[in-house]
Motif scaffolding. Sequence first.
Motif, mmCIF file in Angstrom:
data_model
loop_
_atom_site.group_PDB
_atom_site.id
_atom_site.type_symbol
_atom_site.label_atom_id
_atom_site.label_comp_id
_atom_site.label_asym_id
_atom_site.label_seq_id
_atom_site.Cartn_x
_atom_site.Cartn_y
_atom_site.Cartn_z
ATOM 1 N N LEU A 196 0.643 -1.272 -0.201
ATOM 2 C CA LEU A 196 -0.126 0.036 -0.063
ATOM 3 C C LEU A 196 0.993 1.194 0.008
ATOM 4 C CD1 LEU A 196 -2.845 -0.830 2.354
ATOM 5 C CD2 LEU A 196 -2.890 -1.088 -0.204
ATOM 6 N N TYR A 197 1.992 1.237 0.459
ATOM 7 C CA TYR A 197 2.885 2.345 0.488
ATOM 8 C C TYR A 197 3.937 2.261 -0.761
ATOM 9 C CZ TYR A 197 6.620 5.521 1.881
ATOM 10 O OH TYR A 197 7.519 6.632 1.725
ATOM 11 N N VAL A 198 4.943 1.349 -0.563
ATOM 12 C CA VAL A 198 5.904 0.966 -1.454
ATOM 13 C C VAL A 198 5.617 1.010 -3.060
ATOM 14 C CG1 VAL A 198 8.092 0.017 -2.190
ATOM 15 C CG2 VAL A 198 7.505 0.233 0.356
ATOM 16 N N PHE A 199 4.565 0.082 -2.962
ATOM 17 C CA PHE A 199 4.007 -0.188 -4.513
ATOM 18 C C PHE A 199 3.516 1.034 -5.309
ATOM 19 C CE2 PHE A 199 0.889 -1.815 -7.165
ATOM 20 C CZ PHE A 199 1.478 -2.820 -8.197
ATOM 21 N N PRO A 200 2.831 1.890 -4.671
ATOM 22 C CA PRO A 200 2.314 3.002 -5.686
ATOM 23 C C PRO A 200 3.334 4.058 -5.536
ATOM 24 C CG PRO A 200 1.173 3.272 -3.321
ATOM 25 C CD PRO A 200 1.884 1.756 -3.553
ATOM 26 N N THR A 201 4.254 4.257 -4.425
ATOM 27 C CA THR A 201 5.122 5.267 -4.586
ATOM 28 C C THR A 201 6.330 5.217 -5.150
ATOM 29 O OG1 THR A 201 5.918 4.818 -2.203
ATOM 30 C CG2 THR A 201 4.001 6.401 -2.349
ATOM 31 N N CYS A 202 6.747 3.847 -5.277
ATOM 32 C CA CYS A 202 8.181 3.640 -5.815
ATOM 33 C C CYS A 202 7.906 2.795 -7.179
ATOM 34 C CB CYS A 202 8.997 2.856 -4.692
ATOM 35 S SG CYS A 202 10.619 2.957 -4.652
ATOM 36 N N ILE A 203 6.823 2.526 -7.438
ATOM 37 C CA ILE A 203 6.652 1.651 -8.765
ATOM 38 C C ILE A 203 5.633 2.430 -9.604
ATOM 39 C CG2 ILE A 203 5.957 -0.514 -9.784
ATOM 40 C CD1 ILE A 203 6.647 -1.879 -7.172
ATOM 41 N N ILE A 204 4.446 2.476 -9.368
ATOM 42 C CA ILE A 204 3.326 3.220 -10.205
ATOM 43 C C ILE A 204 3.806 4.686 -10.500
ATOM 44 C CG2 ILE A 204 1.027 3.648 -10.320
ATOM 45 C CD1 ILE A 204 0.169 1.374 -8.788
ATOM 46 N N PHE A 205 3.904 5.460 -9.497
ATOM 47 C CA PHE A 205 4.293 6.767 -9.748
ATOM 48 C C PHE A 205 5.589 7.026 -10.784
ATOM 49 C CE2 PHE A 205 1.759 7.887 -5.691
ATOM 50 C CZ PHE A 205 0.383 7.530 -6.298
ATOM 51 N N PRO A 206 6.869 6.443 -10.165
ATOM 52 C CA PRO A 206 7.732 6.573 -11.269
ATOM 53 C C PRO A 206 7.513 6.179 -12.468
ATOM 54 C CG PRO A 206 8.507 5.835 -9.141
ATOM 55 C CD PRO A 206 7.053 5.691 -9.159
ATOM 56 N N LEU A 207 6.643 5.108 -12.690
ATOM 57 C CA LEU A 207 6.534 4.616 -14.130
ATOM 58 C C LEU A 207 5.828 5.640 -14.867
ATOM 59 C CD1 LEU A 207 6.837 2.496 -16.221
ATOM 60 C CD2 LEU A 207 4.841 1.338 -15.246
ATOM 61 N N VAL A 208 4.711 6.152 -14.123
ATOM 62 C CA VAL A 208 3.703 7.240 -14.958
ATOM 63 C C VAL A 208 4.709 8.231 -15.195
ATOM 64 C CG1 VAL A 208 1.808 8.717 -14.353
ATOM 65 C CG2 VAL A 208 1.765 6.293 -13.783
ATOM 66 N N LYS A 209 5.447 8.934 -14.298
ATOM 67 C CA LYS A 209 6.382 10.098 -14.636
ATOM 68 C C LYS A 209 7.128 9.780 -15.622
ATOM 69 C CE LYS A 209 9.397 13.237 -12.099
ATOM 70 N NZ LYS A 209 10.192 13.397 -10.855
ATOM 71 N N SER A 227 0.862 1.890 -21.106
ATOM 72 C CA SER A 227 -0.609 2.290 -20.752
ATOM 73 C C SER A 227 -1.539 1.068 -20.173
ATOM 74 C CB SER A 227 -1.554 2.936 -21.862
ATOM 75 O OG SER A 227 -1.061 4.376 -22.185
ATOM 76 N N THR A 228 -1.195 0.035 -20.835
ATOM 77 C CA THR A 228 -1.766 -1.254 -20.425
ATOM 78 C C THR A 228 -0.953 -1.712 -19.292
ATOM 79 O OG1 THR A 228 -2.194 -2.040 -22.747
ATOM 80 C CG2 THR A 228 -2.159 -3.755 -20.890
ATOM 81 N N GLN A 229 0.196 -1.593 -19.036
ATOM 82 C CA GLN A 229 1.059 -2.074 -17.797
ATOM 83 C C GLN A 229 0.553 -1.164 -16.661
ATOM 84 O OE1 GLN A 229 3.831 -3.565 -16.759
ATOM 85 N NE2 GLN A 229 4.646 -4.684 -18.956
ATOM 86 N N ILE A 230 0.495 0.239 -16.752
ATOM 87 C CA ILE A 230 0.218 1.046 -15.768
ATOM 88 C C ILE A 230 -1.345 0.820 -15.384
ATOM 89 C CG2 ILE A 230 -0.492 3.566 -15.187
ATOM 90 C CD1 ILE A 230 1.857 4.132 -17.080
ATOM 91 N N LEU A 231 -2.148 0.609 -16.319
ATOM 92 C CA LEU A 231 -3.704 0.159 -15.988
ATOM 93 C C LEU A 231 -3.691 -1.232 -14.963
ATOM 94 C CD1 LEU A 231 -5.782 1.187 -19.108
ATOM 95 C CD2 LEU A 231 -5.765 2.175 -16.896
ATOM 96 N N MET A 232 -2.897 -2.122 -15.651
ATOM 97 C CA MET A 232 -2.884 -3.513 -14.693
ATOM 98 C C MET A 232 -2.043 -3.459 -13.376
ATOM 99 S SD MET A 232 -2.173 -6.405 -17.459
ATOM 100 C CE MET A 232 -0.492 -5.820 -18.204
ATOM 101 N N LEU A 233 -1.335 -2.686 -13.409
ATOM 102 C CA LEU A 233 -0.639 -2.258 -12.155
ATOM 103 C C LEU A 233 -1.727 -1.666 -10.847
ATOM 104 C CD1 LEU A 233 2.840 -0.981 -13.070
ATOM 105 C CD2 LEU A 233 2.375 -3.066 -11.567
ATOM 106 N N ALA A 234 -2.408 -0.538 -11.655
ATOM 107 C CA ALA A 234 -3.431 0.253 -10.671
ATOM 108 C C ALA A 234 -4.474 -0.896 -10.178
ATOM 109 C CB ALA A 234 -4.004 1.306 -11.810
#
Length: 264
Positions: A196-209, A227-234
């Motif tokens: 809930l912390y590392v996964f979005p802040t250190c993986i999803i957000f840097p990938l989107v950026k 975009s597909t990868q980001i949606l699946m991660l979300a």
Amino acid sequence: CLKKKIFAYRYSFAYLLRDWVDSILDPNKYTGEERKAHIKRMIKWICDIIYYTAATVFAYWVFWDSKHLPSCLGGKGDCGESMRNYPNQEELPYVRVYYLLQIGNHLFAFFDQLIFKKLEKNFHEMMLHHILALSLTMMSFQMNLVYIGMLVLIVHDPGDVLLCCSRFYSDLKKRSMTPLYFIFIANLACWIYLRLYVFPTCIIFPLVKAFMSMSPDLFAALKVTLSTQILMLALLFVMHIYWVSIMTQRAFSVVVRKKKIRTT
């Protein structure tokens, strides 16, 4: 065929451990066919504990001196390093070996769920999880997103170890509640921090950026797959929230309402 190979692997290993697991399983919890089925589940938990522990140790051994392992996971780098200079990133030794092992594990888990667990109550939920895990692992390997992919795997594996430990220990014939409470609380804390912390802040957000700051040509070439990868991660993150909420409810029931721990 594939089904026969999976069947042979499962039941050859189950045969070796069946009598021992039967001797340590609480005799009051399961009887008859239900007991036989639960012995198989406990054997699977043993396999999972061994595999995910080994995978975590191997990942840290490969990643330890790398700038791609962020400080929030015990490394010396930062979260942005996993996408720096993408797609022209240097390759660490044994990354391909680690990835192929993980792809094989997720491939096995997918077919194991599809073939042997159709009648389980959480079949569709777990199928969605296995489809996401397998797709993300294979796509990240094909797209050279191996450092982001390794972080995703490192974030997930320790929680799976603790979850299987809590499930296995809670069904033992000789057990103490204090270690069970400790494992349960450690598992919940691990899931909250890593998923809930590392996964979005250190993986999803840097990938989107990194995705949004790519050159126009690279953005155009990768916009569909990334975009597909980001949606699946979300979507995977939403599943994390759902699972942690269930764990939190159970923890509340144990502490406040004095109910027994349910780990299944």
